[in-house]
Design a protein around this motif. Structure first.
Motif, PDB file in Angstrom:
ATOM      1  N   UNK A   1      13.721   2.038  13.516  1.00  0.00           N
ATOM      2  CA  UNK A   1      13.494   1.036  12.474  1.00  0.00           C
ATOM      3  C   UNK A   1      12.528   1.577  11.426  1.00  0.00           C
ATOM      4  N   UNK A   2      11.449   2.182  11.884  1.00  0.00           N
ATOM      5  CA  UNK A   2      10.513   2.789  10.934  1.00  0.00           C
ATOM      6  C   UNK A   2      11.186   3.913  10.147  1.00  0.00           C
ATOM      7  N   UNK A   3      12.023   4.701  10.810  1.00  0.00           N
ATOM      8  CA  UNK A   3      12.724   5.792  10.120  1.00  0.00           C
ATOM      9  C   UNK A   3      13.591   5.238   8.994  1.00  0.00           C
ATOM     10  N   UNK A   4      14.216   4.083   9.237  1.00  0.00           N
ATOM     11  CA  UNK A   4      15.013   3.449   8.185  1.00  0.00           C
ATOM     12  C   UNK A   4      14.161   3.057   6.994  1.00  0.00           C
ATOM     13  N   UNK A   5      12.971   2.498   7.263  1.00  0.00           N
ATOM     14  CA  UNK A   5      12.051   2.148   6.186  1.00  0.00           C
ATOM     15  C   UNK A   5      11.619   3.389   5.408  1.00  0.00           C
ATOM     16  N   UNK A   6      11.281   4.456   6.130  1.00  0.00           N
ATOM     17  CA  UNK A   6      10.849   5.690   5.477  1.00  0.00           C
ATOM     18  C   UNK A   6      11.962   6.263   4.602  1.00  0.00           C
ATOM     19  N   UNK A   7      13.174   6.278   5.145  1.00  0.00           N
ATOM     20  CA  UNK A   7      14.315   6.812   4.398  1.00  0.00           C
ATOM     21  C   UNK A   7      14.570   5.981   3.144  1.00  0.00           C
ATOM     22  N   UNK A   8      14.479   4.657   3.277  1.00  0.00           N
ATOM     23  CA  UNK A   8      14.698   3.779   2.115  1.00  0.00           C
ATOM     24  C   UNK A   8      13.644   4.034   1.048  1.00  0.00           C
ATOM     25  N   UNK A   9      12.384   4.145   1.463  1.00  0.00           N
ATOM     26  CA  UNK A   9      11.307   4.367   0.502  1.00  0.00           C
ATOM     27  C   UNK A   9      11.498   5.688  -0.239  1.00  0.00           C
ATOM     28  N   UNK A  10      11.768   6.764   0.501  1.00  0.00           N
ATOM     29  CA  UNK A  10      11.928   8.069  -0.123  1.00  0.00           C
ATOM     30  C   UNK A  10      13.160   8.102  -1.026  1.00  0.00           C
ATOM     31  N   UNK A  11      14.215   7.403  -0.619  1.00  0.00           N
ATOM     32  CA  UNK A  11      15.426   7.344  -1.445  1.00  0.00           C
ATOM     33  C   UNK A  11      15.163   6.583  -2.733  1.00  0.00           C
ATOM     34  N   UNK A  12      14.511   5.425  -2.632  1.00  0.00           N
ATOM     35  CA  UNK A  12      14.190   4.654  -3.835  1.00  0.00           C
ATOM     36  C   UNK A  12      13.322   5.467  -4.791  1.00  0.00           C
ATOM     37  N   UNK A  13      12.400   6.184  -4.237  1.00  0.00           N
ATOM     38  CA  UNK A  13      11.471   6.949  -5.067  1.00  0.00           C
ATOM     39  C   UNK A  13      12.174   8.104  -5.770  1.00  0.00           C
ATOM     40  N   UNK A  14      13.147   8.715  -5.086  1.00  0.00           N
ATOM     41  CA  UNK A  14      13.851   9.865  -5.667  1.00  0.00           C
ATOM     42  C   UNK A  14      14.956   9.458  -6.626  1.00  0.00           C
ATOM     43  N   UNK A  15      15.683   8.415  -6.281  1.00  0.00           N
ATOM     44  CA  UNK A  15      16.867   8.036  -7.062  1.00  0.00           C
ATOM     45  C   UNK A  15      16.535   7.057  -8.174  1.00  0.00           C
ATOM     46  N   UNK A  16      15.548   6.212  -7.941  1.00  0.00           N
ATOM     47  CA  UNK A  16      15.193   5.193  -8.928  1.00  0.00           C
ATOM     48  C   UNK A  16      13.744   5.357  -9.362  1.00  0.00           C
ATOM     49  N   UNK A  17      13.468   6.360 -10.172  1.00  0.00           N
ATOM     50  CA  UNK A  17      12.076   6.557 -10.601  1.00  0.00           C
ATOM     51  C   UNK A  17      11.561   5.336 -11.350  1.00  0.00           C
ATOM     52  N   UNK A  18      10.310   5.029 -11.136  1.00  0.00           N
ATOM     53  CA  UNK A  18       9.710   3.854 -11.749  1.00  0.00           C
ATOM     54  C   UNK A  18       9.405   4.105 -13.222  1.00  0.00           C
ATOM     55  N   UNK A  19       9.357   3.020 -13.969  1.00  0.00           N
ATOM     56  CA  UNK A  19       8.970   3.103 -15.371  1.00  0.00           C
ATOM     57  C   UNK A  19       7.500   3.512 -15.470  1.00  0.00           C
ATOM     58  N   UNK A  20       7.094   4.095 -16.590  1.00  0.00           N
ATOM     59  CA  UNK A  20       5.704   4.542 -16.713  1.00  0.00           C
ATOM     60  C   UNK A  20       4.686   3.453 -16.384  1.00  0.00           C
ATOM     61  N   UNK A  21       4.959   2.224 -16.793  1.00  0.00           N
ATOM     62  CA  UNK A  21       4.006   1.148 -16.532  1.00  0.00           C
ATOM     63  C   UNK A  21       3.997   0.667 -15.093  1.00  0.00           C
ATOM     64  N   UNK A  22       4.968   1.131 -14.317  1.00  0.00           N
ATOM     65  CA  UNK A  22       5.070   0.670 -12.932  1.00  0.00           C
ATOM     66  C   UNK A  22       4.675   1.761 -11.936  1.00  0.00           C
ATOM     67  N   UNK A  23       4.072   2.811 -12.429  1.00  0.00           N
ATOM     68  CA  UNK A  23       3.620   3.890 -11.547  1.00  0.00           C
ATOM     69  C   UNK A  23       2.166   3.620 -11.165  1.00  0.00           C
ATOM     70  N   UNK A  24       1.921   3.545  -9.872  1.00  0.00           N
ATOM     71  CA  UNK A  24       0.603   3.164  -9.396  1.00  0.00           C
ATOM     72  C   UNK A  24      -0.067   4.329  -8.685  1.00  0.00           C
ATOM     73  N   UNK A  25      -1.323   4.501  -8.952  1.00  0.00           N
ATOM     74  CA  UNK A  25      -2.128   5.478  -8.247  1.00  0.00           C
ATOM     75  C   UNK A  25      -2.843   4.753  -7.103  1.00  0.00           C
ATOM     76  N   UNK A  26      -2.434   5.010  -5.892  1.00  0.00           N
ATOM     77  CA  UNK A  26      -3.039   4.348  -4.746  1.00  0.00           C
ATOM     78  C   UNK A  26      -4.375   4.997  -4.411  1.00  0.00           C
ATOM     79  N   UNK A  27      -5.353   4.161  -4.154  1.00  0.00           N
ATOM     80  CA  UNK A  27      -6.669   4.656  -3.767  1.00  0.00           C
ATOM     81  C   UNK A  27      -6.627   5.178  -2.327  1.00  0.00           C
ATOM     82  N   UNK A  28      -7.336   6.266  -2.058  1.00  0.00           N
ATOM     83  CA  UNK A  28      -7.304   6.890  -0.733  1.00  0.00           C
ATOM     84  C   UNK A  28      -8.421   6.475   0.232  1.00  0.00           C
ATOM     85  N   UNK A  29      -9.576   6.004  -0.229  1.00  0.00           N
ATOM     86  CA  UNK A  29     -10.664   5.732   0.731  1.00  0.00           C
ATOM     87  C   UNK A  29     -10.287   4.783   1.859  1.00  0.00           C
TER      88      UNK A  29
END
Length: 200
Positions: free
Chosen positions: A39-67
């Motif tokens: 189930x987690x693998x399906x989520x990971x695959x979906x996320x990576x696919x969305x990110x590769x095939x459907x790049x976000x618009x410039x205003x929708x790109x978020x820099x996630x904080x790491x701390x």
């Protein structure tokens, strides 16, 4: 059990109680975790696919904080070590030390959940903003549910091993072993999630 045949020859039917069956509970749990991992693998695959095939618009790109995610990673890795210490003490019939390590593990799990809630309230996007946001919340929320269930398991085991002759003891430590395997699985999934969501 022994009976007599018509020719008065004894026939041994074996013990009425039968031989002890092998314990397949851990195998069953392992199979459940394999299915959960899919189930987690399906989520990971979906996320990576969305990110590769459907790049976000410039205003929708978020820099996630790491701390906070980094802190969460440390919390879960340390909790795996404390859970292992609890198991070692239970096998030595030291229930008091076992309960101490179990409670520390549960506290680390609760700290992880609190930290994740803080992150949710400070993210620059909401659940329904776009496909990326929805997948992010689905992944982290599903994992958070696992941490919640794991913490409840730890507290149940903590309660059941309050005495050396309790339900969980040195002679019956399967409940602790099962909860520990589940917890290590949840920790491992978080490490993968952390790399995919925050580092890639």
């Amino acid at each position: 059990m022994t009976t007599l045949t018509p020719h008065n020859q004894p026939v041994d039917h074996g013990d009425d109680h039968g031989s002890e069956h092998p314990d397949h509970r851990m195998f069953g749990l392992a199979m459940f975790l394999v299915a959960d991992a899919m189930t987690f693998a399906g989520f990971f695959a979906a996320y990576l696919t969305f990110k590769a095939v459907n790049p976000l618009l410039p205003g929708a790109i978020y820099e996630l904080e790491l701390p906070l995610p980094t802190l969460n990673t440390v919390l879960l890795l340390v909790s795996s070590a404390t859970f292992h210490r609890a198991g070692l003490n239970l096998r030595r019939a030291n229930n008091e030390r076992c309960r101490l390590w179990l409670m520390l593990t549960a506290m680390l799990g609760l700290a992880f959940l609190a930290s994740q809630m803080v992150e949710y309230f400070t993210l620059p996007f909401g659940l329904t903003d776009n496909l990326y946001a929805s997948t992010f919340y689905a992944l982290t929320g599903f994992h958070g549910l696992h941490v919640t269930l794991g913490t409840l398991m730890i507290l149940i085991v903590w309660w059941q091993c309050r005495t050396p002759s309790g339900r969980v003891s040195a002679s019956n430590h399967f409940p602790l072993e099962a909860a520990e395997l589940y917890w290590h699985f949840v920790d491992g999934i978080w490490v993968i999630l952390f790399v995919i969501l925050y580092l890639i």
